[in-house]
Design a protein around this motif. Structure first.
Motif, short mmCIF file in Angstrom:
data_model
loop_
_atom_site.label_atom_id
_atom_site.label_comp_id
_atom_site.label_asym_id
_atom_site.label_seq_id
_atom_site.Cartn_x
_atom_site.Cartn_y
_atom_site.Cartn_z
N TRP B 46 19.98 70.20 28.30
CA TRP B 46 19.46 70.54 26.91
C TRP B 46 19.76 72.03 26.87
O TRP B 46 19.30 73.04 27.66
CB TRP B 46 18.03 70.48 26.82
N PRO B 47 20.47 72.26 25.82
CA PRO B 47 20.94 73.70 25.35
C PRO B 47 19.64 74.37 24.68
O PRO B 47 19.28 73.99 23.49
CB PRO B 47 22.04 73.73 24.53
N LEU B 48 18.94 75.50 25.16
CA LEU B 48 17.84 75.86 24.59
C LEU B 48 18.13 77.05 23.50
O LEU B 48 17.03 77.40 23.11
CB LEU B 48 16.88 76.44 25.62
N SER B 49 19.15 77.36 23.49
CA SER B 49 19.43 78.57 22.58
C SER B 49 20.67 78.40 21.91
O SER B 49 21.72 77.63 22.46
CB SER B 49 19.46 79.90 23.20
N GLY B 50 21.19 78.98 20.89
CA GLY B 50 22.59 78.83 20.33
C GLY B 50 22.75 77.97 19.35
O GLY B 50 21.61 77.08 18.77
N ASP B 51 23.81 77.52 18.79
CA ASP B 51 23.93 76.47 17.91
C ASP B 51 23.32 75.09 18.09
O ASP B 51 22.90 74.36 17.45
CB ASP B 51 25.27 76.30 17.23
N LYS B 52 23.39 74.76 19.55
CA LYS B 52 23.10 73.43 19.88
C LYS B 52 21.51 73.25 20.18
O LYS B 52 21.39 72.13 20.75
CB LYS B 52 24.00 72.95 20.95
N ALA B 53 20.81 74.16 19.94
CA ALA B 53 19.30 74.14 20.25
C ALA B 53 18.86 73.11 19.65
O ALA B 53 17.67 72.61 19.82
CB ALA B 53 18.80 75.61 20.16
N ILE B 54 19.44 72.53 18.36
CA ILE B 54 18.79 71.32 17.64
C ILE B 54 18.74 69.91 18.54
O ILE B 54 18.09 69.36 18.26
CB ILE B 54 19.36 71.31 16.23
N ILE B 60 14.06 64.43 21.01
CA ILE B 60 12.73 64.40 21.03
C ILE B 60 12.06 63.63 19.97
O ILE B 60 11.25 62.74 20.07
CB ILE B 60 11.78 65.70 21.21
N ALA B 61 12.31 63.91 18.62
CA ALA B 61 12.10 63.42 17.57
C ALA B 61 12.45 61.70 17.41
O ALA B 61 11.50 60.92 17.16
CB ALA B 61 12.75 63.92 16.38
N ILE B 62 13.82 61.46 18.07
CA ILE B 62 14.14 60.01 18.12
C ILE B 62 13.24 59.54 19.14
O ILE B 62 12.69 58.11 18.84
CB ILE B 62 15.66 60.07 18.60
N GLY B 63 12.99 60.04 20.22
CA GLY B 63 12.08 59.46 21.34
C GLY B 63 10.82 59.02 20.42
O GLY B 63 10.13 57.98 20.86
#
Lengths: 173, 115
Positions: B46-54, B60-63
């Motif tokens: 999981w990237p926690l910063s930058g553009d891919k932080a989403i 998590i939402a899907i889960g």
């Protein structure tokens, strides 16, 4: 040649010449219906109609009935609690290998974390098996099976704690 | 809320509604535990910063949506079945196998090791 009535459990023993354990008369029981030996199971399949369809039960199979729904729920919660324990062990094991500073002992973080993950896997498997055994016992009105897992878990966590103390005493880099 | 639901067969003393509620809360806690353990185990994915932080947030939402839907389906089956309920051995087996897969992944992560 041997003669035994159909209810004697020990025909095979009689056939080999050993005395029948139940009636003790060896090759020929000869008592007919008067024999008090336990009756051999007779498997007459009879249909049982439930909401979920037809299932076939035997006359001598332990009779099963739907337990009190509260007990079903309680069993379910117990399984879930054990499963969460397993997940917690796994997560903590990962955290130990990934987040702690390096110990002076080589592979110290693995020594600490991997046993926790293994214990978590063990707890996960046994929690399902225990749920199933509980469910079966409740349906048959039998006493609940005992589980060694509380003891295993206590000892496992105790050992991990000892490992942690030793590693901490030796120190980290 | 639970008072409006019919007391399932075999209940009797009226605690059935609370037992069901406790069980559903237990499932919720299990869902959170699964999410937390997945997040910790696959931390480095999981990237926690930058553009891919989403990305992790979407996952998590899907889960969460899957878990809630599953609970609702289980509940419906339960009400239909009366006593006992539609949570069958396969549901428990699924959770157990998932936990085992997670344990294997965690073990692999622990072996390959640290950041």
């Amino acid at each position: 040649m041997w003669v035994a009535h159909s209810n004697c459990l020990h025909r095979s023993r009689a056939r080999t010449g050993k005395p029948c354990r139940a009636c003790g008369l060896g090759e020929v029981c000869g008592l007919g219906e008067a024999c008090t030996a336990p009756r051999a199971p007779r498997y007459h399949l009879r249909p049982r109609y439930t909401e979920r369809g037809v299932s076939f039960v035997t006359d001598d199979a332990p009779s099963e009935r739907e337990p009190d729904v509260r007990f079903t729920y309680a069993n379910e919660r117990t399984f879930l609690a054990w499963n969460r324990t397993a997940l917690a062990l796994i997560a903590t094991g990962v955290a130990a290998t990934q987040l702690l500073p390096e110990f002076h002992v080589d592979g110290g973080r693995r020594i600490l974390g991997l046993p926790m993950i293994a214990l978590g896997a063990l707890v996960a498997v046994t929690s399902f098996r225990h749920w199933r055994a509980n469910e079966r016992a409740m349906r048959r009105g039998q006493p609940l099976p005992r589980s060694p897992m509380p003891l295993v878990l206590s000892i496992g966590i105790g050992l991990v704690a000892v490992i942690a103390v030793v590693l901490a005493l030796i120190g980290s880099k | 809320m639970h008072n409006t639901e019919p007391v399932p067969e075999g209940g009797g003393t009226g605690d059935s509604g609370l037992a069901k509620e406790r069980t559903e809360l237990a499932w919720s806690r299990s869902g959170l535990s699964v999410a937390a353990t997945v997040a910790v185990t696959l931390r480095r994915l999981w990237p926690l910063s930058g553009d891919k932080a989403i990305v992790p947030l979407v996952l998590i939402a899907i889960g969460a949506v899957i878990w809630v839907l599953g609970m609702q389906l289980g509940r419906r089956g339960r009400l239909g079945a009366g006593a006992g309920g539609a949570v069958t051995a396969s549901t428990f087996r699924l959770l157990t196998v998932g936990t085992l897969i997670l344990a294997v992944a965690a073990f692999a992560v622990g072996l390959v090791l640290p950041l």
